[in-house]
Design an enzyme around this catalytic site. Structure first.
Site, mmCIF file in Angstrom:
data_model
loop_
_atom_site.group_PDB
_atom_site.id
_atom_site.type_symbol
_atom_site.label_atom_id
_atom_site.label_comp_id
_atom_site.label_asym_id
_atom_site.label_seq_id
_atom_site.Cartn_x
_atom_site.Cartn_y
_atom_site.Cartn_z
ATOM 1 N N ARG A 27 13.635 -1.832 20.243
ATOM 2 C CA ARG A 27 13.901 -3.182 20.414
ATOM 3 C C ARG A 27 13.380 -3.794 19.103
ATOM 4 N NH1 ARG A 27 10.996 -7.627 24.465
ATOM 5 N NH2 ARG A 27 12.508 -9.343 24.091
ATOM 6 N N LEU A 85 11.813 -6.480 16.867
ATOM 7 C CA LEU A 85 10.945 -7.680 17.461
ATOM 8 C C LEU A 85 10.980 -9.004 16.564
ATOM 9 C CD1 LEU A 85 7.781 -5.760 18.011
ATOM 10 C CD2 LEU A 85 9.593 -6.155 19.797
ATOM 11 N N ASN A 86 11.719 -8.974 15.204
ATOM 12 C CA ASN A 86 11.843 -9.774 14.370
ATOM 13 C C ASN A 86 12.930 -9.565 13.496
ATOM 14 O OD1 ASN A 86 12.027 -11.831 12.180
ATOM 15 N ND2 ASN A 86 10.004 -12.458 12.758
ATOM 16 N N GLN A 92 12.227 -4.994 5.986
ATOM 17 C CA GLN A 92 11.433 -3.697 5.995
ATOM 18 C C GLN A 92 12.475 -2.631 5.870
ATOM 19 O OE1 GLN A 92 7.871 -2.369 6.471
ATOM 20 N NE2 GLN A 92 8.101 -4.476 5.326
ATOM 21 N N GLY A 117 9.115 0.476 9.399
ATOM 22 C CA GLY A 117 8.490 0.651 7.954
ATOM 23 C C GLY A 117 8.999 1.708 7.055
ATOM 24 N N GLU A 118 9.246 2.734 7.722
ATOM 25 C CA GLU A 118 9.508 3.967 6.785
ATOM 26 C C GLU A 118 10.698 4.696 6.726
ATOM 27 O OE1 GLU A 118 5.415 6.075 6.481
ATOM 28 O OE2 GLU A 118 5.305 5.138 8.199
ATOM 29 N N THR A 152 4.143 -6.985 5.654
ATOM 30 C CA THR A 152 5.181 -6.646 6.804
ATOM 31 C C THR A 152 5.511 -7.538 7.696
ATOM 32 O OG1 THR A 152 3.911 -5.663 8.423
ATOM 33 C CG2 THR A 152 4.837 -4.216 6.415
ATOM 34 N N GLY A 184 0.622 -1.224 -0.207
ATOM 35 C CA GLY A 184 0.106 -0.071 -0.048
ATOM 36 C C GLY A 184 0.885 1.179 0.117
#
Length: 699
Positions: free
Chosen positions: A581, A583-584, A591, A657-658, A459, A230
């Site tokens: 932190r 997370l994955n 990302q 993400g950005e 994501t 998106g």
């Protein structure tokens, strides 16, 4: 704790996607489903005077043609771009003036081609200039940011500065172009509306549809099981979902509207062009004394949208005298909207490029110039940072990149016809979070079910939320199931502003932690329906903070510029981030790399042109709007610092993400200058512009 958080867990939906079983909005089977194709306006401004549908209705398989004369009436929307087929007005070229519904997609397209529309065309204006007579200062820019902020005497301080830079930069219109175009399937049954849509937030879609059609929200179900990207363009409802619901109501059949890609630039938003003027003044030691960032952009005549591109300058560097201003001109253009890192992406390109120019003026290393201007508190608000490791990102990036061995002289490295150079830029993105609700249920078979109306737009949200839940429950990851993507689930905000995981994860953590406490006090076997705990972070996630909360990063780029063809090749991109932190590790790297690749496109290939005479974007599809492909990305590395920040959320995470796109274009542009000695101030850095710059330098 199970240690699930931080592990590089594979995406749960990965096999479905590569195996083709993941269903997107246009792929849900429904008996009797019809297809619809919109008809875009053929003038840039005016009114529809007539719509001849006879030829279209004569096409075998055409079911109906909706126009402003016969389409269902809608309540007036808050978003004027959704007032579809309600009146004859044409605010810009590409505005939808009819919708053909047919048995198949091919027939719908043929029917749309047969519709004949006549117009009363009016004079139009689609050309943005900094001196446009219609330019005004709005009350605020996007996100509620004040349009103007000023501290001290920036003009006086600039005039008395030892080193000064006064430059202008231009970022063209940019388009989101997700892999899955905007698509919706709608079905009415017994006064209830069911919608499958490609959206970043089903709750927002349901609320808008309820208002438009005068329905209680509980009579509408909106699902976005899988979303093919998106980048902001699906953050709010778009014409596809409204048209699908209108056509389904009119025909009594399920209807799918899948917007053709070439229609997207006109109807789903775009990153507005931004014209930047920056004036930086520094003392002899390289400390900023004055910082001015002025931005001019465009908006449509029906909806004000002001790209907040000067806002990052309020965050980044210590300067006692500053001014940041946004100006906008309302033109006969499609309405701009959100695109990955709105404000930060174009604003930081201009700011970080100008800072590189200041480093050249001072004869100072650009990394050291940034370090020297590190603020103690957020410059605009005076609030302390919850955490800020920009200097550490710059230092670690420089170490990994081998920056210490760099020859600072422009044009010093050459291999045959290739000029080689390196560049650096900083990055920032705010920490955003909103209240969410989630439920966690312990089941008799030993598994756990977590439900929340999050949206996984590619994501890996399903996977990361399961990791958060598993850690809070203290159980292995494989015992936690996740349901997301439907308004039938506990409410949650949309996926946007890098706020999704922080918002949803908070509620998931609280629900699972609460369930763990309740389970610990439960004696005997679980009831057949299981044991459930519901969490609502209202009042906590939206409580605000006394601290300024941002993620930071540093980007480094190495380029080769072909002096014969003007082509720029990026041989290496490296990013180092401080984003709380992680997370994955697997999905985070994806990302960061995805954002950096999009930034590479912004720097070298992506750009759109508004045709002054025609009143439309010239680059309307992927044949003319060039996004990077695998061959454009050579070496790309993403790293992060272990950052602990307890003033964010229970996970200690920031959005990721950005931020990857934010500094990449500037780092590449700065590297091109280092390679050639030519400063190019308009994106993208296409071969024609590079060659012109090289020729101008020689003469």
């Amino acid at each position: 704790m199970t240690g699930s958080v931080g592990a590089p867990a594979e995406r749960r939906e990965g096999r479905e996607k590569v195996g083709g079983t993941a269903r997107y909005a246009g792929e849900f089977p429904s008996p009797g489903r019809a297809q619809a194709w919109p008809v875009p306006a053929g003038v840039a401004r005016g009114r529809v005077t007539g719509v001849d549908t006879a030829a279209a209705l004569a096409v075998p398989g055409v079911i109906a043609v909706l126009t402003h004369e016969n389409a269902p009436r809608l309540a007036e929307p808050d978003d004027p771009t959704l007032a579809l087929l309600q009146n004859p007005r044409v605010p810009h070229r590409g505005w939808f003036v009819a919708l053909v519904v047919a048995e198949t997609l091919e027939v719908a397209r043929a029917g749309a081609a047969a519709v004949r529309v006549t117009y009363d065309a009016e004079e139009h204006d689609v050309t943005l200039t900094a001196s446009h007579p219609g330019v005004y200062v709005p009350e605020e820019a996007n996100g509620g940011h004040p349009a103007v902020r000023e501290q001290g005497d920036p003009d006086g301080a600039f005039g008395s500065s030892t080193a000064r830079v006064d430059v202008a930069y231009r970022v063209p219109p940019l388009h989101n172009h997700p892999m899955e175009p905007h698509t919706s399937t709608a079905r009415w049954e017994d006064g209830r509306l069911t919608v499958h849509t490609s959206s970043q937030g089903t709750g927002a879609v349901r609320a808008v549809l309820a208002g438009l059609f005068g329905l209680p929200e509980e009579r509408i179900v909106v699902t976005a099981e899988h979303v093919g990207g998106g980048f902001g363009s699906k953050g709010t409802p778009r014409p596809d979902v409204v048209l699908a619901a209108m056509a389904a109501r009119e025909t009594g059949r399920p209807v799918t509207v899948a917007l053709p890609r070439r229609f997207l630039p006109a109807v789903v938003g775009h990153r507005a062009p931004t014209l930047h003027r920056l004036r930086l003044g520094a003392d002899g030691d390289g400390r900023l004394v004055s910082l001015t960032h002025e931005v001019t952009t465009h908006t449509s005549r029906i909806k004000e949208f002001v790209e907040q591109a000067a806002v990052p300058a309020r965050v980044m560097y210590a300067a006692p005298h500053s001014r940041t201003v946004h100006r906008v001109a309302a033109l006969d253009v499609p309405s701009p909207s959100w695109m990955r890192a709105p404000g930060e992406a174009p604003g930081m390109y201009a700011l970080e490029s100008a800072l590189d120019e200041l480093a050249t003026e001072l004869g100072m290393d650009p990394v050291e110039l940034r370090v020297r201007n590190e603020p103690d508190v957020e410059p605009d608000s005076g609030r302390p940072f919850s955490s800020r490791q920009l200097v550490e990102c710059l230092r670690e990036g420089a170490r990994r990149f081998g920056w210490a061995g760099r020859d600072p002289r422009p044009g010093a490295r050459r291999e045959g016809p290739l000029l080689l150079g390196t560049g650096v830029a900083a990055a920032t993105y705010p920490v955003l979070v909103g209240p969410s609700t989630a439920t966690a249920r312990a089941l008799p078979d030993g598994s756990f079910l977590v439900r929340i109306n999050a949206t996984d737009i590619g994501t890996g949200a399903r996977t990361v939320l399961a990791q958060v839940g598993a850690d809070a429950l203290g159980v292995p990851l494989e015992r936690v199931r996740i349901e997301v993507g439907s308004t039938e689930l506990p409410s949650a905000p949309l996926a946007g502003g890098s706020s999704g995981t922080a918002s949803w994860g908070w509620a998931v953590h609280d629900a699972c932690a609460g369930l763990a406490r309740r389970s610990a006090g439960h004696a005997g076997p679980l009831p057949r329906q299981g044991l459930e705990f519901r969490a609502d972070t209202t009042g906590a996630a939206d409580a605000g903070s006394d601290c300024a909360r941002h993620a930071f990063g540093a980007h480094f780029a190495e380029v080769a510029v072909d002096t014969v063809t003007g082509e720029v090749r990026v041989g290496r991109l490296l990013g180092v981030y401080a984003a709380g932190r992680i997370l994955n590790a697997r999905t985070a790297r994806s990302q960061f790399v995805g954002g950096m690749t999009m930034g590479l496109g912004m720097a070298l290939t992506e750009g759109s042109t508004m045709d002054a005479a025609f009143g439309d974007f010239t680059e309307s599809d992927l044949a003319s709007y060039h996004v990077p492909v695998h061959a454009d990305v050579a070496g790309i590395e993403a790293h992060w610092l272990d950052e602990e920040d307890a003033r964010l959320n229970p996970m200690g995470s920031k959005g990721i993400g950005e931020i990857g796109i934010v500094g990449t274009a500037a780092a590449i542009g700065n590297a091109v200058h280092h390679a050639t000695g030519v400063r190019l101030r308009e994106l993208p850095l296409t071969p024609d512009r590079v060659l012109t710059g090289l020729l101008d330098r020689r003469t």
